[in-house]
Motif scaffolding. Sequence first.
Motif, PDB file in Angstrom:
ATOM      1  N   THR A 101       0.842  -1.191   0.000  1.00  0.00           N
ATOM      2  CA  THR A 101       0.000   0.000   0.000  1.00  0.00           C
ATOM      3  C   THR A 101       0.879   1.243   0.000  1.00  0.00           C
ATOM      4  OG1 THR A 101      -1.665  -1.175   1.309  1.00  0.00           O
ATOM      5  CG2 THR A 101      -1.854   1.235   1.181  1.00  0.00           C
ATOM      6  N   VAL A 102       0.693   2.090  -1.006  1.00  0.00           N
ATOM      7  CA  VAL A 102       1.451   3.341  -1.069  1.00  0.00           C
ATOM      8  C   VAL A 102       0.839   4.341  -0.092  1.00  0.00           C
ATOM      9  CG1 VAL A 102       2.137   5.272  -2.539  1.00  0.00           C
ATOM     10  CG2 VAL A 102       2.134   2.950  -3.453  1.00  0.00           C
ATOM     11  N   ARG A 103       1.668   4.997   0.688  1.00  0.00           N
ATOM     12  CA  ARG A 103       1.206   5.998   1.643  1.00  0.00           C
ATOM     13  C   ARG A 103       0.734   7.232   0.884  1.00  0.00           C
ATOM     14  NH1 ARG A 103       4.986   8.097   4.576  1.00  0.00           N
ATOM     15  NH2 ARG A 103       3.655   8.493   6.394  1.00  0.00           N
ATOM     16  N   SER A 104      -0.531   7.560   1.042  1.00  0.00           N
ATOM     17  CA  SER A 104      -1.119   8.675   0.282  1.00  0.00           C
ATOM     18  C   SER A 104      -0.492  10.016   0.673  1.00  0.00           C
ATOM     19  CB  SER A 104      -2.630   8.722   0.510  1.00  0.00           C
ATOM     20  OG  SER A 104      -2.935   8.858   1.896  1.00  0.00           O
ATOM     21  N   SER A 105      -0.074  10.155   1.926  1.00  0.00           N
ATOM     22  CA  SER A 105       0.472  11.426   2.393  1.00  0.00           C
ATOM     23  C   SER A 105       1.836  11.753   1.780  1.00  0.00           C
ATOM     24  CB  SER A 105       0.594  11.415   3.924  1.00  0.00           C
ATOM     25  OG  SER A 105       1.427  10.351   4.356  1.00  0.00           O
ATOM     26  N   VAL A 106       2.544  10.729   1.309  1.00  0.00           N
ATOM     27  CA  VAL A 106       3.885  10.948   0.758  1.00  0.00           C
ATOM     28  C   VAL A 106       3.864  11.066  -0.762  1.00  0.00           C
ATOM     29  CG1 VAL A 106       4.614   8.560   0.313  1.00  0.00           C
ATOM     30  CG2 VAL A 106       6.291  10.220   1.127  1.00  0.00           C
ATOM     31  N   LEU A 107       2.731  10.782  -1.357  1.00  0.00           N
ATOM     32  CA  LEU A 107       2.656  10.706  -2.815  1.00  0.00           C
ATOM     33  C   LEU A 107       2.968  12.048  -3.477  1.00  0.00           C
ATOM     34  CD1 LEU A 107       2.064   8.757  -5.122  1.00  0.00           C
ATOM     35  CD2 LEU A 107      -0.345   9.406  -4.974  1.00  0.00           C
ATOM     36  N   GLU A 108       2.454  13.129  -2.943  1.00  0.00           N
ATOM     37  CA  GLU A 108       2.679  14.452  -3.543  1.00  0.00           C
ATOM     38  C   GLU A 108       4.157  14.825  -3.511  1.00  0.00           C
ATOM     39  OE1 GLU A 108       0.905  19.041  -3.208  1.00  0.00           O
ATOM     40  OE2 GLU A 108       0.439  17.539  -1.682  1.00  0.00           O
ATOM     41  N   VAL A 109       4.816  14.544  -2.380  1.00  0.00           N
ATOM     42  CA  VAL A 109       6.247  14.838  -2.267  1.00  0.00           C
ATOM     43  C   VAL A 109       7.040  13.973  -3.239  1.00  0.00           C
ATOM     44  CG1 VAL A 109       8.241  14.751  -0.721  1.00  0.00           C
ATOM     45  CG2 VAL A 109       6.042  15.589   0.122  1.00  0.00           C
ATOM     46  N   LEU A 110       6.667  12.721  -3.336  1.00  0.00           N
ATOM     47  CA  LEU A 110       7.370  11.801  -4.234  1.00  0.00           C
ATOM     48  C   LEU A 110       7.295  12.272  -5.685  1.00  0.00           C
ATOM     49  CD1 LEU A 110       8.845   9.050  -4.496  1.00  0.00           C
ATOM     50  CD2 LEU A 110       6.593   8.008  -4.852  1.00  0.00           C
ATOM     51  N   LEU A 111       6.135  12.725  -6.095  1.00  0.00           N
ATOM     52  CA  LEU A 111       5.970  13.202  -7.469  1.00  0.00           C
ATOM     53  C   LEU A 111       6.777  14.475  -7.709  1.00  0.00           C
ATOM     54  CD1 LEU A 111       2.137  12.560  -7.994  1.00  0.00           C
ATOM     55  CD2 LEU A 111       4.062  11.168  -8.780  1.00  0.00           C
ATOM     56  N   GLU A 112       6.887  15.347  -6.700  1.00  0.00           N
ATOM     57  CA  GLU A 112       7.694  16.559  -6.844  1.00  0.00           C
ATOM     58  C   GLU A 112       9.171  16.209  -6.990  1.00  0.00           C
ATOM     59  OE1 GLU A 112       7.086  19.697  -7.287  1.00  0.00           O
ATOM     60  OE2 GLU A 112       4.912  19.508  -7.191  1.00  0.00           O
ATOM     61  N   ASN A 132      26.254  14.957   8.044  1.00  0.00           N
ATOM     62  CA  ASN A 132      25.538  14.901   6.771  1.00  0.00           C
ATOM     63  C   ASN A 132      24.304  13.998   6.835  1.00  0.00           C
ATOM     64  OD1 ASN A 132      27.025  12.562   7.026  1.00  0.00           O
ATOM     65  ND2 ASN A 132      27.448  12.383   4.829  1.00  0.00           N
ATOM     66  N   VAL A 133      23.911  13.583   8.045  1.00  0.00           N
ATOM     67  CA  VAL A 133      22.746  12.718   8.225  1.00  0.00           C
ATOM     68  C   VAL A 133      21.661  13.502   8.957  1.00  0.00           C
ATOM     69  CG1 VAL A 133      21.841  10.608   9.266  1.00  0.00           C
ATOM     70  CG2 VAL A 133      24.144  10.628   8.268  1.00  0.00           C
ATOM     71  N   PHE A 134      20.478  13.580   8.333  1.00  0.00           N
ATOM     72  CA  PHE A 134      19.331  14.273   8.920  1.00  0.00           C
ATOM     73  C   PHE A 134      18.277  13.245   9.319  1.00  0.00           C
ATOM     74  CE2 PHE A 134      21.486  17.023   5.964  1.00  0.00           C
ATOM     75  CZ  PHE A 134      21.580  18.222   6.649  1.00  0.00           C
ATOM     76  N   THR A 135      17.431  13.615  10.262  1.00  0.00           N
ATOM     77  CA  THR A 135      16.412  12.696  10.786  1.00  0.00           C
ATOM     78  C   THR A 135      15.040  13.342  10.724  1.00  0.00           C
ATOM     79  OG1 THR A 135      18.038  11.748  12.310  1.00  0.00           O
ATOM     80  CG2 THR A 135      15.737  11.263  12.740  1.00  0.00           C
ATOM     81  N   SER A 136      14.032  12.529  10.362  1.00  0.00           N
ATOM     82  CA  SER A 136      12.646  13.002  10.323  1.00  0.00           C
ATOM     83  C   SER A 136      11.712  11.822  10.550  1.00  0.00           C
ATOM     84  CB  SER A 136      12.343  13.656   8.971  1.00  0.00           C
ATOM     85  OG  SER A 136      10.985  14.060   8.898  1.00  0.00           O
ATOM     86  N   PRO A 137      10.546  12.048  11.192  1.00  0.00           N
ATOM     87  CA  PRO A 137       9.586  10.951  11.388  1.00  0.00           C
ATOM     88  C   PRO A 137       9.031  10.399  10.077  1.00  0.00           C
ATOM     89  CG  PRO A 137       9.108  12.781  12.857  1.00  0.00           C
ATOM     90  CD  PRO A 137      10.120  13.268  11.885  1.00  0.00           C
ATOM     91  N   SER A 138       8.987  11.232   9.039  1.00  0.00           N
ATOM     92  CA  SER A 138       8.486  10.776   7.740  1.00  0.00           C
ATOM     93  C   SER A 138       9.062  11.657   6.646  1.00  0.00           C
ATOM     94  CB  SER A 138       6.953  10.812   7.691  1.00  0.00           C
ATOM     95  OG  SER A 138       6.494  12.147   7.766  1.00  0.00           O
ATOM     96  N   LEU A 139       8.953  11.192   5.420  1.00  0.00           N
ATOM     97  CA  LEU A 139       9.472  11.961   4.290  1.00  0.00           C
ATOM     98  C   LEU A 139       8.685  13.256   4.103  1.00  0.00           C
ATOM     99  CD1 LEU A 139      11.504  11.983   1.932  1.00  0.00           C
ATOM    100  CD2 LEU A 139       9.773  10.815   0.538  1.00  0.00           C
ATOM    101  N   GLU A 140       7.366  13.191   4.255  1.00  0.00           N
ATOM    102  CA  GLU A 140       6.547  14.382   4.063  1.00  0.00           C
ATOM    103  C   GLU A 140       6.768  15.426   5.149  1.00  0.00           C
ATOM    104  OE1 GLU A 140       3.717  11.058   5.567  1.00  0.00           O
ATOM    105  OE2 GLU A 140       5.546  11.284   4.363  1.00  0.00           O
ATOM    106  N   GLN A 141       7.065  14.970   6.373  1.00  0.00           N
ATOM    107  CA  GLN A 141       7.344  15.922   7.457  1.00  0.00           C
ATOM    108  C   GLN A 141       8.677  16.617   7.240  1.00  0.00           C
ATOM    109  OE1 GLN A 141       6.927  13.683  11.139  1.00  0.00           O
ATOM    110  NE2 GLN A 141       4.896  14.524  11.475  1.00  0.00           N
TER     111      GLN A 141
END
Length: 275
Positions: A155-166, A261-270
Amino acid sequence: MASESSKEELVRLIKKFGAYLTVKMSNLFSISLRNLDSRSVGALAGFAVAIIFTWRLLRSPSGPQRRIPKQQAPAPSSSGVSSQSTTTLVPSGVCSSSDDSRAQNVIDEFFQPVKPTLGQIVRQKLSEGRKVTCRLLGVIIEESSPEELQAKQATVRSSVLEVLLEITKFCDLYLMERVLDDESEKKVLLALEDAGVFTSGGLVKDKVLFCSTENGRSSFVRQLEPDWHIDTNPEVVSQLARFIKYQLHISPFRPERTASNVFTSPSLEQFFGCV
């Protein structure tokens, strides 16, 4: 009210003085003009000018004024006196002040900074990086492990789809994952296709890579030499820190930063401010 009564009193005094002056002038003009010297004529002319100036001053309004109702607070019912609305003279300076305030608001709105688009944010966050590699499970796909993917549909995460396309619009993007069988590969490709990643974005199926080990994914990344790699496995991130310019570690927790050079985030969209 006091100012109006004083003004009327002044007008009456001037009228009385004018009547007295009329009598004197009629007596004066009955004398032959030959008996008047230049000093007397000058005094009369100056006095007439003073009278005209005073009359015009009283006729002209003191300034543009507007009457606006000013409501008073109602008196207590026990007093028996009903409240009445009064009027207050408001000088034109008050109106001009409000007009200046509205004009300033328009100027402030016009010069407000323009909110950047998602595409601009993505480019800025990636520091104009042109090649990106990204793990699928836990980042793009809801499922977080190869075992879970094998047992369920991808299942593709809908919240990340817009960022992925950009990202696909201006980056050379490669997606990769460790899978346990060929069926899992088909599930992933089908989920990405149904989400429109291959049609709306610039991603092609040849850029979705699969391997059977975590080291295999690390090997893919080192061979591709991306500007950014995105992963959920801290061991993979740590191994690649020496070789990859920037990395984004996706983790629900905020671990200690292993490298600059390593960054951290709870999700790609965040990471891109979409949540």
